[in-house]
Design a protein around this motif. Structure first.
Motif, short mmCIF file in Angstrom:
data_model
loop_
_atom_site.label_atom_id
_atom_site.label_comp_id
_atom_site.label_asym_id
_atom_site.label_seq_id
_atom_site.Cartn_x
_atom_site.Cartn_y
_atom_site.Cartn_z
N ASN A 90 0.89 -1.18 -0.03
CA ASN A 90 0.02 -0.16 -0.04
C ASN A 90 0.84 1.45 -0.05
N VAL A 91 0.58 2.35 -0.82
CA VAL A 91 1.40 3.43 -0.88
C VAL A 91 0.85 4.43 0.10
N LEU A 92 1.66 4.87 0.99
CA LEU A 92 1.18 5.42 2.24
C LEU A 92 1.22 7.01 1.85
N TRP A 93 0.00 7.63 1.46
CA TRP A 93 -0.29 9.01 1.39
C TRP A 93 -1.00 9.62 2.70
N LEU A 94 0.01 10.51 3.37
CA LEU A 94 -0.44 11.09 4.55
C LEU A 94 -0.55 12.66 4.53
N ASN A 95 -1.22 13.42 5.26
CA ASN A 95 -1.49 14.62 5.12
C ASN A 95 0.03 15.55 5.29
N LYS A 96 0.30 16.26 4.45
CA LYS A 96 1.89 16.85 4.40
C LYS A 96 2.02 17.64 5.79
N LEU A 97 1.02 18.02 6.61
CA LEU A 97 1.56 18.71 7.61
C LEU A 97 2.21 17.78 8.64
N LEU A 98 2.29 16.44 8.54
CA LEU A 98 2.99 15.70 9.22
C LEU A 98 4.63 15.84 8.94
N VAL A 99 4.94 16.01 7.78
CA VAL A 99 6.44 16.53 7.33
C VAL A 99 6.70 17.76 7.54
N LYS B 296 -5.09 4.67 14.71
CA LYS B 296 -6.03 5.06 13.72
C LYS B 296 -6.10 6.39 13.33
N SER B 297 -5.44 7.12 14.25
CA SER B 297 -5.21 8.57 14.06
C SER B 297 -4.54 8.98 12.75
N ILE B 298 -3.64 7.91 12.26
CA ILE B 298 -2.86 8.15 11.13
C ILE B 298 -3.68 7.56 10.03
N LEU B 299 -3.76 6.29 10.13
CA LEU B 299 -4.65 5.58 9.02
C LEU B 299 -5.67 4.95 9.66
N PRO B 300 -6.90 5.30 9.31
CA PRO B 300 -7.22 6.21 8.05
C PRO B 300 -7.52 7.51 8.36
N GLU C 256 -1.48 -3.01 9.52
CA GLU C 256 -0.86 -1.93 8.40
C GLU C 256 -1.30 -0.55 9.12
N CYS C 257 -2.21 -0.18 9.66
CA CYS C 257 -2.40 1.15 10.49
C CYS C 257 -1.10 1.28 11.41
N GLN C 258 -0.71 0.16 12.11
CA GLN C 258 0.34 0.42 13.16
C GLN C 258 1.60 0.79 12.35
N GLU C 259 1.90 0.08 11.18
CA GLU C 259 3.15 0.47 10.50
C GLU C 259 2.84 1.81 9.89
N ALA C 260 1.67 2.19 9.57
CA ALA C 260 1.68 3.60 8.96
C ALA C 260 1.86 4.60 10.03
#
Length: 429
Positions: free
Chosen positions: A150-159, A183-187, A222-226
């Motif tokens: 799975n490609v991990l797209w997250l809100n850019k505010l995290l970087v 789950k705060s991260i994914l989803p 997967e959520c934990q890894e994200a």
């Protein structure tokens, strides 16, 4: 037990006369006897974090801090928890550039008046609050691939921030095991493509993707890894009682604190139960029963203790009606429960399909009666549900289906209950 049972319904309660049910099994968590002040519980957790240095130490050398929080589909007591988090920082809050990011996942964005209700005027006036939009690529950053591919797209505010903190509350979750933590991260702040892959039909169909279970759960893994790849550094998660008051708080390392919180919730909410012909439940009132999309959680919990071919009665206000257009359209696109179950259990993954898949799984085995002011009979029938205008009418319909001698369970708090099946238990009279 008492002969009149109050059922959470929107922001009020409706009453169920148990005298008309015959022998009935009441399934509800034992009351939590905790007289400690909510703010004290939270402060002590933050002062003694699990597997992590304190927020005071973590915030020494940083300037930009991101706090991720729930949207208003969860009864998160942010008016208490966000100020407590910020008071734990090394410097006065005026030193920091603080942003609050709402983890909407694929839910709609929160409106300003909803933010004021959820967070309070002081938080809304002091801090920058941003709605996460999973479908807006301009908000997203590619964090790489998870081990699942799975490609991990997250809100850019995290970087764009030096320190990532999340808050949440822990309850059983019908396919991720428990809410909170990762789950705060994914989803929560992930992109649509990432969420759809995580919630794909084969994951939802896994026997390990179920309420109150993390072991072998592919969605949880997967959520934990994200969360780790997204650099989530510190969490504050709380457990709530039936009045939605804080009775437990767990702070620190995202894995250790969340695991401890899940174990606490499991002890608090687990109740032995036997399967019965009829189960009467709710989605635990507002905000959890604000729409039918969310009410699937209560239906799924009831399915754990209803006999195959039985009846589930769910009382839910549904002030926002069905709630998610994709969810509604997917159901309306099918002409039968059989077609619905077949289509929803097969690829591809599309928005809200997982919720329909779980509803279809229940509809295939049970009759579902919906008591709701927000959804009328005509729409209920299109959604393969039986409508009732009152709990009394629903009970009459259930007995007409299963017979006057049918066994009955009443589970007042729906999705925040963990029923543990034990068919040797006798119903309580």
């Amino acid at each position: 037990m008492g002969r009149v049972q109050k059922l959470p319904y929107g922001k009020r309660f409706i009453e169920l006369d148990l005298n008309k049910l015959g022998s009935v099994q009441l399934v509800e968590p034992n009351p939590v006897l905790n007289e400690r002040d909510e703010e004290v519980i939270v402060r002590e957790a933050l002062e003694h974090p699990m597997g992590s240095i304190s927020l005071k130490e973590l915030t020494k050398g940083v300037k930009k801090i991101l706090i991720i929080t729930n949207d208003n589909t969860r009864p998160m007591p942010s008016k208490i928890t966000i100020p407590a988090i910020i008071r734990s920082f090394y410097w006065d809050e005026r030193y920091y550039d603080i942003t609050i990011l709402i983890a909407n996942g694929l839910h709609r964005e929160m409106r300003e008046e909803e933010m004021r209700e959820q967070f309070g005027e002081e938080i809304c006036s002091k801090y920058r609050i941003v709605n996460h939009n999973a479908s807006d690529r301009t908000q997203l950053f590619d964090f790489g691939r998870l081990s699942s591919g799975n490609v991990l797209w997250l809100n850019k505010l995290l970087v764009e921030h030096d320190l990532i903190i999340s808050e949440g509350f822990i309850e059983p979750h019908f396919f991720a095991g428990y809410s909170g933590g990762r789950k705060s991260i994914l989803p929560g702040v992930a992109g649509e493509e990432t969420i759809l892959h995580n919630h794909r039909p084969e994951n939802i169909a896994s026997p390990y993707a179920t309420g109150a279970n993390l072991d072998g759960n592919p969605i949880h893994k997967e959520c934990q890894e994200a969360a780790k790849m997204g650099k989530l550094a510190f969490i504050l998660n709380v457990a709530l009682d039936r009045s939605k008051k804080i009775v437990g708080a767990f702070a620190g390392d995202p894995v250790k604190a969340h695991t401890c919180g899940c174990e606490y919730v499991k002890r608090m909410m687990s109740v032995a139960a036997k399967r019965t012909d009829i189960v009467i439940t709710t989605n635990n009132g507002y905000p959890l029963d604000r729409n039918l999309y969310q009410v699937v959680k209560g239906i799924d919990t009831a399915s754990k203790i209803v006999k195959e071919g039985g009846v589930i009665i769910v009382a839910a206000e549904c002030m926002e009606k069905v709630g998610h257009k994709n969810f509604e359209d997917l159901i309306l696109s099918c002409r039968s429960v059989e077609e619905l179950h077949c289509k929803m259990s097969s690829p591809p993954s599309t928005a809200d399909k997982w919720q329909v898949q779980i509803l279809a799984r229940a509809l295939k085995k049970y009759k579902i009666i919906l008591v709701s002011d927000g959804i009328d009979q005509a729409l209920s029938e299109k959604l393969f549900l039986i409508h009732a205008v009152s709990i009394e009418e629903a009970v009459k319909k259930a007995f007409s289906i299963k017979g006057t001698g049918a066994s009955v369970t009443v589970m007042p708090e729906g999705p925040v209950t963990i029923p543990v099946v034990n068919d040797e238990i006798r119903c309580l009279g």
